[in-house]
Enzyme design. Structure first.
Site, PDB file in Angstrom:
ATOM      1  N   GLY A 654       0.540  -0.806   0.114  1.00  0.00           N
ATOM      2  CA  GLY A 654      -0.236   0.102   0.160  1.00  0.00           C
ATOM      3  C   GLY A 654       0.838   1.523   0.029  1.00  0.00           C
ATOM      4  O   GLY A 654       0.242   2.295  -0.048  1.00  0.00           O
ATOM      5  N   LYS A 672       6.103  18.836  -4.694  1.00  0.00           N
ATOM      6  CA  LYS A 672       6.313  18.607  -3.443  1.00  0.00           C
ATOM      7  C   LYS A 672       7.702  19.873  -3.178  1.00  0.00           C
ATOM      8  O   LYS A 672       7.676  20.464  -2.834  1.00  0.00           O
ATOM      9  CB  LYS A 672       6.861  17.245  -2.708  1.00  0.00           C
ATOM     10  CG  LYS A 672       5.587  16.569  -2.504  1.00  0.00           C
ATOM     11  CD  LYS A 672       5.893  15.379  -1.682  1.00  0.00           C
ATOM     12  CE  LYS A 672       4.575  14.345  -1.530  1.00  0.00           C
ATOM     13  NZ  LYS A 672       4.950  12.999  -0.757  1.00  0.00           N
ATOM     14  N   GLY A 787       0.487   7.079   3.885  1.00  0.00           N
ATOM     15  CA  GLY A 787      -0.179   6.357   4.741  1.00  0.00           C
ATOM     16  C   GLY A 787      -1.131   7.410   4.581  1.00  0.00           C
ATOM     17  O   GLY A 787      -0.659   8.368   5.338  1.00  0.00           O
TER      18      GLY A 787
END
Length: 803
Positions: A654, A672, A787
């Site tokens: 993930g 970013k 996450g």
């Protein structure tokens, strides 16, 4: 002697009448004068009847409704208490209405008789319930002397005092009972006392009798520090001075009227507001006795106002101009609510009720006709749909900064102030504002001055992993928020097709099923209308999508008065022109655009950069690992996995996007880095970033994700060589974003143990900032940056910054 006045809501039906009967017997004490309003709604019925009659319209239906209601009350009372001896004559009322209809005109004297008919009903019923021998019926026309017109008469206190004494000496009793709202003029004719006339009657009686107390029994527990019908957290004020009560009533407090306070204040009779339906609760006391030291006692508002401004060169230095303005209005009985004058004496502005606007304009035009023709007075300027919000408190003058806090609160509610007024005693300060936003102003002022519980009103766009995790955190953190006096409401949730709004708050447990049932999708106008309808003062749009379409609307969101919290990097990395437009919109609208998670997910990257640059620091160079996905993958390469194996492991755990090419292209890291560059003051576009992708741009181009993953092993050998070559030099490969001398680059770099990024792997992010303040060793921010959990935590932190 005590005076007890009961309002219409206390007398609305037979059950209410019995409650009042019990209260009189239990509360009145040794001697009491009972003053009664009409049963609730009766006066409105009477007003409608006389208006229909005056128009020549058929009012038989309305007459039947009044008659049936009156008859039902009469029969219920007589069944239990015997004959009602002073029941008013409905035949007389019917005859007067018939005369009005015949003439299509209603003289004020007749109108006064008709609209005061309900008070006579109440007194007749209550006298029977108390017992004729115990309660002497006093005609208000025998006790209260008035002057002026028939419909809004003023009381002559001195004459009324002698009339009360005469009436009571003729019929000594324990209880006296009198209709409110009415009086008599010098010719003995019936007059009425205007709005809240029954309260005024009670106050006049209390003053004339030097009563122990004047109790106003109504349907609320007392005077509140804001309108409880709108402000749910409004609390009862236990004590007010006469001046505080008059200021509140003058500026909109519905439970009081200035005329009620004046007679009590003149003779220092305490006035107590109590709830007929909740009699055991202590009410609000209005008296000279000082209690408490609160700086601000209450907040009131008055709506449906207009402001007129009289200006021109003929105003300056001319003695008597203000007097002429106000005399012109007084001659037409126009009430002035608030006055303000420019310091140069060029103009004078004042507020009137909108119902008096045309009358006021006509009076001014007539009074200054010659000056207008000579060009000395300009046409009267009019601003409609205004409201006044007022802070009231006798102790305000002893506390510094309250005015500043008041105006800051109005700014927080996104309001412009039209005019300001403060009395010389500093016990009240008023601001004239846009009437449509009055409730918003009251809400934010009440939060800032009384509850001290600021609110955050969240609308979530995007219900993927981060959005779902954010909702879980909002639910989990409610107790934490409550302990810190913060009210965070989730009012809306949207996905790409549906929008769910709930004025009571989106339920944390069933939001998904509720959202699935919605028919409309997200549109700014829908949410904006919801915010206005519910008077939300701190709305926050939270974007947890990767939608370019939403990112393109951020300026519109800010201009509409929303804070914007973005996990979406598309807006910040669009054109530099759009980036500037975002910052300008946030500044001009005093809204916040927050995007901490754009760079480091849950890491406080941008906060620290902004603090450094705000303190005068300058960026010398920057190096960082800005992708948790690539951090994980390059750590796996270091452990001996091939590129295809490392990518598959990261995807299955993930760490990557559904299509790993989104990570391997380096575009996300470039975005970013661009955000960091712009924060440091560099005027750059995304195309200015040099990007070295992990895999060649044309590799497996046009293929599906599965096809791409199946072919990725073709690059293993060349990548293994790069890893081994770095290892031979005691280095490891890292995917790094860097800024050196204004040049931005993202790509693969081999770093040794002395490098700040050497140990960064397994999903960690790290940023090494070399600046004027932090050199030669850089300032390093390090932690896990991937996450849903850490990203949603960063979004939650940004939401809290909107306070």
């Amino acid at each position: 002697m005590r005076v007890l006045k009961f309002g219409g809501s206390s007398l609305a039906n037979f059950e209410c009448l019995k409650q009042v009967q019990n209260l009189i017997l239990n509360q009145a004490g040794e001697e009491a004068l009972i003053v009664l309003s009409a049963p609730g709604g009766i006066t409105d019925q009477l007003v409608e009847l006389v208006e229909l009659a005056e128009q020549g319209a058929d009012y038989s239906t309305q007459w039947q409704a009044l008659s049936e209601r009156a008859t039902a009350l009469l029969e219920q009372v007589e069944k239990l208490y015997g004959t009602v001896t002073h029941w008013p004559k409905f035949d007389d009322l019917q005859n007067k209405l018939a005369g009005v209809k015949l003439l299509n005109n209603c003289p004020d004297s007749v109108r006064a008789y008709v609209i005061s008919f309900g008070e006579r009903m109440s007194v007749a019923l209550m006298q029977a319930m108390l017992g004729v021998s115990q309660a002497v019926y006093l005609e208000a026309t025998d006790c209260i002397a008035s002057h002026g017109g028939y419909l809004d008469a003023e009381v002559d206190l001195q004459l009324s005092q002698s009339k009360f004494a005469t009436a009571m000496n003729i019929n000594p009793s324990k209880y006296y009972i009198m209709p409110g709202f009415t009086a008599s003029n010098a010719r003995g004719e019936l007059t009425t006392l205007g709005r809240n006339g029954s309260d005024y009657s009670a106050a006049v009686a209390a003053a004339c009798l030097r009563a122990q107390v004047c109790q106003i029994w109504t349907d609320v527990d007392g005077v509140y520090n804001a309108d409880p019908r709108f402000i749910k957290k409004a609390s009862k004020v236990d004590w007010l001075s006469y001046k505080e009560a008059m200021e509140l009533s003058y500026f909109g407090a519905k439970v009081l009227h200035p005329k009620t306070i004046l007679p009590c204040a003149k003779f220092s009779v305490p006035c107590e507001i109590k709830n007929t339906h909740n009699p055991d609760v202590a009410g609000s006391v209005i008296s000279n006795e000082r209690r408490g030291d609160e700086a601000v006692k209450a907040l009131s508002s008055l709506e449906n106002l207009a402001m007129l401004t009289v200006s021109g060169p003929g105003m300056k230095g001319k003695v008597g101009m203000a007097s002429r303005v106000f005399n012109a209005l007084a001659s037409d009985s126009v009430s002035i609510v608030l006055i303000t004058q420019s310091s140069c004496e060029f103009s004078i502005s004042f507020c009137v009720h909108e119902t008096d606007l045309e009358l006021a304009l006509n009076a001014l035009e007539l009074a200054f006709e010659l000056e207008a023709q000579a060009g000395l007075i300009e046409p009267v300027q009019v601003q409609r749909d205004l409201a006044i919000v007022t802070l009231v408190g006798d102790n305000m003058k002893a506390h510094k900064g309250l005015a500043a806090k008041f105006f800051a609160s109005l700014a927080q509610a996104q309001l412009n102030i039209v005019a300001i007024a403060q009395d010389s005693t500093e016990s009240a300060i008023s601001a004239v504002i846009d009437g449509a936003r009055c409730n918003d102003a009251v809400k934010v002022c009440h939060e800032n001055f009384f509850t001290h519980i600021p609110s955050i009103d969240v609308f979530l766009l995007g219900c993927g992993l981060v959005g779902q995790e954010l909702i879980k955190q909002l639910k989990k953190q409610q107790a934490w928020l409550e302990a810190r006096n913060i009210k965070l409401n989730l009012y809306g949730v949207a996905n790409s097709k549906q929008l769910y709004l709930n004025a009571e708050g989106v339920p944390f447990d069933t939001w998904q099923s509720q959202l699935a049932n919605q028919q409309q999708g997200f549109a700014l106008e829908h949410v904006e209308a919801f915010v206005k309808a519910n008077h939300l003062i701190n709305p926050v749009l939270v974007d947890c999508t990767s939608s370019q379409h939403l990112a393109d609307q951020y300026v519109d969101f800010l201009n509409a008065g929303f804070h914007v919290v973005a996990a979406n990097k598309k807006a910040n990395t669009g054109s530099y022109e759009y980036y500037q437009a975002l910052m300008q919109a946030a500044q001009s609208k005093q809204r916040k655009f927050l995007y901490e998670t754009n760079v480091g997910a849950g890491l406080p990257v941008l906060d620290n950069l902004q603090l450094l640059f705000g303190a005068g620091d300058e960026l010398l160079s920057f190096n960082g690992i800005l992708s948790g996905s690539l951090s994980y993958m390059f750590g796996a390469l270091e452990d001996g996995l091939s590129l295809s194996q490392a990518t598959l492991k990261a995807k299955s755990n993930g760490f990557t996007e559904p299509d790993p090419r989104d990570d391997l292209s380096g575009t996300d890291v470039a975005r970013k880095l661009l955000i960091i560059a712009r924060e440091s003051g560099l005027n750059l576009e995304l195309s200015d970033i040099e990007v070295e992708p992990v895999v060649p741009v044309d590799f497996a181009q046009g293929s599906s994700v599965d096809e791409f993953m199946a072919r990725l092993h073709e690059l293993d050998a060349s990548f293994t060589d790069k890893v081994q070559s770095a290892a031979n030099d005691n280095k490891v490969l890292r995917y790094v974003g860097s800024i050196v001398n204004g040049h931005c680059r993202v790509g693969i770099e081999a770093v040794d143990k002395a490098h700040a990024l050497y140990d960064i792997r397994d999903g960690e992010n790290a940023l090494a900032i070399l600046s004027q303040y932090y050199q030669p060793r850089p300032f390093v921010i390090r932690g896990y940056g991937a996450g849903a959990e850490v990203t949603s935590a960063g979004v939650f932190a940004d939401i809290l910054k909107t306070l």
